[in-house]
Design a protein around this motif. Structure first.
Motif, PDB file in Angstrom:
ATOM      1  N   SER A  17       0.828  -1.201   0.000  1.00 50.82           N
ATOM      2  CA  SER A  17       0.000   0.000   0.000  1.00 50.82           C
ATOM      3  C   SER A  17       0.861   1.249   0.000  1.00 50.82           C
ATOM      4  O   SER A  17       1.997   1.239   0.499  1.00 50.82           O
ATOM      5  CB  SER A  17      -0.893   0.031   1.240  1.00 50.82           C
ATOM      6  N   ARG A  19       0.119   5.802   0.198  1.00 51.72           N
ATOM      7  CA  ARG A  19      -0.823   6.912   0.238  1.00 51.72           C
ATOM      8  C   ARG A  19      -0.176   8.129  -0.386  1.00 51.72           C
ATOM      9  O   ARG A  19       0.843   8.616   0.119  1.00 51.72           O
ATOM     10  CB  ARG A  19      -1.250   7.228   1.668  1.00 51.72           C
ATOM     11  N   SER A  21      -0.275  12.136  -1.659  1.00 52.05           N
ATOM     12  CA  SER A  21      -0.860  13.422  -1.304  1.00 52.05           C
ATOM     13  C   SER A  21      -0.566  14.426  -2.408  1.00 52.05           C
ATOM     14  O   SER A  21       0.469  14.336  -3.072  1.00 52.05           O
ATOM     15  CB  SER A  21      -0.264  13.947   0.014  1.00 52.05           C
ATOM     16  N   PHE A  67      -8.198   1.328  -4.818  1.00 53.64           N
ATOM     17  CA  PHE A  67      -7.780   2.706  -4.566  1.00 53.64           C
ATOM     18  C   PHE A  67      -8.944   3.497  -3.979  1.00 53.64           C
ATOM     19  O   PHE A  67     -10.115   3.221  -4.288  1.00 53.64           O
ATOM     20  CB  PHE A  67      -7.340   3.379  -5.860  1.00 53.64           C
ATOM     21  N   SER A  70      -9.660  10.851  -1.680  1.00 53.33           N
ATOM     22  CA  SER A  70     -10.310  11.678  -0.666  1.00 53.33           C
ATOM     23  C   SER A  70      -9.704  13.074  -0.729  1.00 53.33           C
ATOM     24  O   SER A  70      -8.700  13.290  -1.415  1.00 53.33           O
ATOM     25  CB  SER A  70     -10.150  11.074   0.726  1.00 53.33           C
ATOM     26  N   TYR A  79      -5.937  13.232  -1.681  1.00 55.38           N
ATOM     27  CA  TYR A  79      -5.177  12.029  -1.348  1.00 55.38           C
ATOM     28  C   TYR A  79      -5.590  10.872  -2.253  1.00 55.38           C
ATOM     29  O   TYR A  79      -6.696  10.840  -2.796  1.00 55.38           O
ATOM     30  CB  TYR A  79      -5.435  11.626   0.111  1.00 55.38           C
ATOM     31  N   GLN A  81      -5.316   6.773  -1.582  1.00 59.09           N
ATOM     32  CA  GLN A  81      -4.911   5.577  -0.849  1.00 59.09           C
ATOM     33  C   GLN A  81      -4.908   4.414  -1.832  1.00 59.09           C
ATOM     34  O   GLN A  81      -5.927   4.120  -2.458  1.00 59.09           O
ATOM     35  CB  GLN A  81      -5.877   5.292   0.299  1.00 59.09           C
ATOM     36  N   ASN A  83      -4.167   0.433  -2.276  1.00 65.34           N
ATOM     37  CA  ASN A  83      -3.988  -0.864  -1.624  1.00 65.34           C
ATOM     38  C   ASN A  83      -3.887  -1.963  -2.675  1.00 65.34           C
ATOM     39  O   ASN A  83      -4.253  -1.766  -3.829  1.00 65.34           O
ATOM     40  CB  ASN A  83      -5.159  -1.135  -0.689  1.00 65.34           C
TER      41      ASN A  83
END
Length: 114
Positions: A17, A19, A21, A67, A70, A79, A81, A83
């Motif tokens: 994973s 994340r 930004s 994914f 957010s 963002y 995320q 995975n």
């Protein structure tokens, strides 16, 4: 002038994973639909995920269920995320408005490899 600064990429093993930004400035962030895009070597840039100012999301079929996009309007940040990453997710990832503006950030490299 619009500025987009992506961060959070790296090298990760398949199944891992990350994340990402993206900090935006120079625009009324809360008023824009935002998106994450990616470009793999030899390929064109493709849309990965989008999010409206109100939080409604869309995803490319290839990342659905893995994914999540957010945003934090107070921080002018979007963002991604990611995975269950796969080698085919390897690309430079960018954020931009939807539709895209003419200015792009430097992107952040995501490499999925064992």
């Amino acid at each position: 002038q619009v500025q987009l600064v992506e961060s959070g990429g790296g090298l990760v093993q398949p199944g891992g994973s990350l994340r990402l930004s993206c900090a935006a400035s120079g625009l009324f962030f809360a008023g824009y639909r935002m998106g994450w895009y990616r470009q793999a070597p030899g390929n064109g840039r493709e849309s990965v995920a989008t999010i409206t100012s109100g939080g409604t999301t869309t995803y490319a079929d290839s990342v659905k269920g893995r994914f999540a996009i957010s945003r934090d309007n107070a921080k002018n940040t979007v963002y991604l995320q990611m995975n269950s990453l796969k080698p085919e997710d390897t690309a430079v990832y960018y954020c931009n408005t939807v539709p895209t503006g003419t200015l792009w950030g430097q992107g952040t490299q995501v490499t999925v490899s064992s």
